[in-house]
Design an enzyme around this catalytic site. Structure first.
Site, PDB file in Angstrom:
ATOM      1  N   GLU A  28       1.020  -1.323   0.029  1.00 38.93           N
ATOM      2  CA  GLU A  28      -0.058   0.007   0.154  1.00 38.93           C
ATOM      3  C   GLU A  28       0.910   1.204   0.071  1.00 38.93           C
ATOM      4  OE1 GLU A  28      -2.693  -0.290   3.411  1.00 38.93           O
ATOM      5  OE2 GLU A  28      -3.491  -1.660   2.799  1.00 38.93           O
ATOM      6  N   GLN A  46      -3.811  16.205  -5.304  1.00 41.60           N
ATOM      7  CA  GLN A  46      -3.330  15.883  -6.679  1.00 41.60           C
ATOM      8  C   GLN A  46      -2.080  14.800  -6.632  1.00 41.60           C
ATOM      9  OE1 GLN A  46      -2.500  19.673  -8.848  1.00 41.60           O
ATOM     10  NE2 GLN A  46      -0.502  18.852  -9.299  1.00 41.60           N
ATOM     11  N   ASP A  47      -1.845  13.935  -7.756  1.00 40.38           N
ATOM     12  CA  ASP A  47      -1.013  13.153  -7.864  1.00 40.38           C
ATOM     13  C   ASP A  47       0.172  13.567  -9.041  1.00 40.38           C
ATOM     14  OD1 ASP A  47      -2.363   9.888  -7.026  1.00 40.38           O
ATOM     15  OD2 ASP A  47      -1.327  11.234  -5.746  1.00 40.38           O
ATOM     16  N   ASN A  48       1.142  13.779  -8.812  1.00 45.12           N
ATOM     17  CA  ASN A  48       2.080  14.053  -9.842  1.00 45.12           C
ATOM     18  C   ASN A  48       2.887  13.124 -10.368  1.00 45.12           C
ATOM     19  OD1 ASN A  48       1.093  16.631  -9.887  1.00 45.12           O
ATOM     20  ND2 ASN A  48       2.508  17.113  -8.082  1.00 45.12           N
ATOM     21  N   ARG A  59      15.785  18.459 -10.384  1.00 44.99           N
ATOM     22  CA  ARG A  59      14.641  19.258 -10.408  1.00 44.99           C
ATOM     23  C   ARG A  59      14.480  19.945  -8.867  1.00 44.99           C
ATOM     24  NH1 ARG A  59      10.619  17.541 -14.396  1.00 44.99           N
ATOM     25  NH2 ARG A  59      11.630  16.085 -15.778  1.00 44.99           N
ATOM     26  N   LYS A  72       4.170  17.398   0.631  1.00 43.99           N
ATOM     27  CA  LYS A  72       4.360  16.451  -0.509  1.00 43.99           C
ATOM     28  C   LYS A  72       4.871  15.034   0.372  1.00 43.99           C
ATOM     29  CE  LYS A  72       6.093  20.172  -3.286  1.00 43.99           C
ATOM     30  NZ  LYS A  72       7.173  21.049  -3.780  1.00 43.99           N
ATOM     31  N   HIS A 119      11.688  21.676  -1.839  1.00 45.74           N
ATOM     32  CA  HIS A 119      11.924  20.259  -2.379  1.00 45.74           C
ATOM     33  C   HIS A 119      12.613  20.387  -3.508  1.00 45.74           C
ATOM     34  CE1 HIS A 119      10.366  16.578  -4.212  1.00 45.74           C
ATOM     35  NE2 HIS A 119      11.486  16.145  -3.472  1.00 45.74           N
ATOM     36  N   TYR A 132       4.709  11.894  -6.841  1.00 42.46           N
ATOM     37  CA  TYR A 132       4.353  12.416  -5.444  1.00 42.46           C
ATOM     38  C   TYR A 132       2.854  12.919  -5.462  1.00 42.46           C
ATOM     39  CZ  TYR A 132       6.293  16.315  -7.966  1.00 42.46           C
ATOM     40  OH  TYR A 132       6.432  17.182  -8.914  1.00 42.46           O
ATOM     41  N   LYS A 168      14.253  27.718 -15.630  1.00 37.47           N
ATOM     42  CA  LYS A 168      13.688  28.350 -14.285  1.00 37.47           C
ATOM     43  C   LYS A 168      14.764  27.918 -13.085  1.00 37.47           C
ATOM     44  CE  LYS A 168      10.528  26.134 -12.193  1.00 37.47           C
ATOM     45  NZ  LYS A 168       9.538  25.442 -11.912  1.00 37.47           N
ATOM     46  N   ASP A 169      15.038  26.815 -13.152  1.00 43.18           N
ATOM     47  CA  ASP A 169      15.868  26.353 -11.745  1.00 43.18           C
ATOM     48  C   ASP A 169      17.283  27.142 -12.088  1.00 43.18           C
ATOM     49  OD1 ASP A 169      14.445  23.162 -11.299  1.00 43.18           O
ATOM     50  OD2 ASP A 169      13.891  24.941 -11.041  1.00 43.18           O
TER      51      ASP A 169
HETATM   52  C1  LIG Z   1       4.628  21.024 -10.684  1.00 42.99           C
HETATM   53  C2  LIG Z   1       3.562  21.217 -11.687  1.00 42.99           C
HETATM   54  C3  LIG Z   1       4.088  21.474 -13.153  1.00 42.99           C
HETATM   55  N1  LIG Z   1       3.174  21.602 -14.034  1.00 42.99           N
HETATM   56  C4  LIG Z   1       3.466  21.972 -15.363  1.00 42.99           C
HETATM   57  C5  LIG Z   1       4.204  23.296 -15.586  1.00 42.99           C
HETATM   58  C6  LIG Z   1       5.400  23.204 -16.586  1.00 42.99           C
HETATM   59  O1  LIG Z   1       4.819  23.318 -17.939  1.00 42.99           O
HETATM   60  C7  LIG Z   1       5.760  21.595 -16.372  1.00 42.99           C
HETATM   61  C8  LIG Z   1       6.916  21.040 -15.622  1.00 42.99           C
HETATM   62  O2  LIG Z   1       6.824  22.017 -14.630  1.00 42.99           O
HETATM   63  P1  LIG Z   1       8.172  22.226 -13.596  1.00 42.99           P
HETATM   64  O3  LIG Z   1       9.210  22.615 -14.482  1.00 42.99           O
HETATM   65  O4  LIG Z   1       7.935  23.126 -12.578  1.00 42.99           O
HETATM   66  O5  LIG Z   1       8.461  20.699 -13.174  1.00 42.99           O
HETATM   67  P2  LIG Z   1       9.408  20.308 -12.369  1.00 42.99           P
HETATM   68  O6  LIG Z   1      10.817  20.859 -12.278  1.00 42.99           O
HETATM   69  O7  LIG Z   1       9.437  18.519 -12.145  1.00 42.99           O
HETATM   70  O8  LIG Z   1       8.921  20.777 -10.612  1.00 42.99           O
HETATM   71  C9  LIG Z   1       8.623  19.943  -9.783  1.00 42.99           C
HETATM   72  O9  LIG Z   1       9.757  19.394  -9.178  1.00 42.99           O
HETATM   73  C10 LIG Z   1       9.961  19.727  -7.820  1.00 42.99           C
HETATM   74  C11 LIG Z   1      10.964  18.530  -7.245  1.00 42.99           C
HETATM   75  C12 LIG Z   1       8.599  19.616  -6.781  1.00 42.99           C
HETATM   76  O10 LIG Z   1       8.794  19.571  -5.696  1.00 42.99           O
HETATM   77  C13 LIG Z   1       7.655  20.372  -7.393  1.00 42.99           C
HETATM   78  O11 LIG Z   1       6.465  19.608  -7.251  1.00 42.99           O
HETATM   79  C14 LIG Z   1       7.615  20.932  -8.920  1.00 42.99           C
HETATM   80  O12 LIG Z   1       7.926  22.009  -8.953  1.00 42.99           O
HETATM   81  O13 LIG Z   1       4.547  20.749 -15.857  1.00 42.99           O
HETATM   82  C15 LIG Z   1       1.878  21.254 -13.826  1.00 42.99           C
HETATM   83  O14 LIG Z   1       0.821  21.336 -14.945  1.00 42.99           O
HETATM   84  N2  LIG Z   1       1.439  20.958 -12.578  1.00 42.99           N
HETATM   85  C16 LIG Z   1       1.976  20.862 -11.507  1.00 42.99           C
HETATM   86  O15 LIG Z   1       1.697  20.284 -10.258  1.00 42.99           O
END
Ligand SMILES: Cc1cn([C@H]2C[C@H](O)[C@@H](COP(=O)(O)OP(=O)(O)O[C@H]3O[C@H](C)C(=O)[C@H](O)[C@H]3O)O2)c(=O)[nH]c1=O
Length: 186
Positions: A28, A46-48, A59, A72, A119, A132, A168-169
């Site tokens: 589980e 929400q699930d990611n 990331r 999270k 995070h 997550y 962005k990062d």
């Molecule tokens: C986070 C998120 C992103 N998006 C879209 C926005 C962008 O067009 C695309 C990629 O987003 P991003 O570059 O922010 O994805 P990560 O760099 O993996 O970001 C995540 O990575 C780190 C580790 C985290 O903890 C956060 O949950 C989250 O910020 O997905 C969505 O549609 N919904 C969402 O909840």
């Protein structure tokens, strides 16, 4: 399910019970009642899932501003990551401190990261899938970052490399410049 506290109040390692047999295994991956029994009352909404092809992809460090700050529950379902939480709760005795852990397909460990933490993770294998749960919906207008190698935070990432980052990062601020955003008081 086994819960283990860390040096950061509220950041907890979650290890589900794994039931193995001749076919393979079952677990589980989330059980609301089990967490509630441990005094952890979270309503995930929400699930990611993300896929990172290359080893050394980073990331983060990400957080959402109040009132959209997210708790999270993070796990790695393919490959392996080094997962990090940073305390950004103003007034916290561990403000600016971090905790890191290997979350892998093999160890099946999860990290529970409450609101008020940034995070991020670095992939330590190729072809990594991270899944997550979050308790607040994505709110791009509240999405913020802190640079991965902030010298004040001093995260010891597992590989001494220039990681693969999103644009962005690459441009994220250091904690000192980001903290004016924080309204999250512990
Ligand atoms: C986070 C998120 C992103 N998006 C879209 C926005 C962008 O067009 C695309 C990629 O987003 P991003 O570059 O922010 O994805 P990560 O760099 O993996 O970001 C995540 O990575 C780190 C580790 C985290 O903890 C956060 O949950 C989250 O910020 O997905 C969505 O549609 N919904 C969402 O909840």
């Amino acid at each position: 399910m086994k819960l283990t506290k860390t040096n950061l109040d509220g950041v907890v390692i979650v290890e589900p019970n794994v039931f193995g047999d001749h076919r393979g295994w079952f677990m589980e991956t989330y059980n609301e009642a089990n967490l509630l029994e441990a005094g952890i009352n979270i309503k995930f909404v929400q699930d990611n899932q993300s896929f990172s092809a290359a080893k050394g992809t980073l990331r983060g460090l990400h957080y959402q501003l109040e009132p959209k700050a997210q708790t999270k529950l993070v796990r790695c379902t393919r490959g392996a990551i080094y997962d990090v939480a940073v305390d950004i709760r103003k007034g916290s005795p561990t403000y600016g401190q971090w905790f890191g852990i290997d979350l892998t397909e093999q160890n099946k460990k999860q990290l529970l990261i409450p609101k008020g933490f940034a995070h991020g993770f670095m992939t330590i294998t190729e072809n990594v899938e991270v899944q997550y749960k979050v308790d607040e919906l994505y709110a791009p207008e509240c999405d913020r970052g802190i640079i991965w190698n902030d010298p004040i935070i001093g995260i010891k990432w597992p590989m001494d490399i220039k990681p693969i980052l999103s644009e962005k990062d690459e441009k994220a601020p250091v904690l000192k410049d980001a903290e004016n955003n924080f309204s999250y008081e512990e």
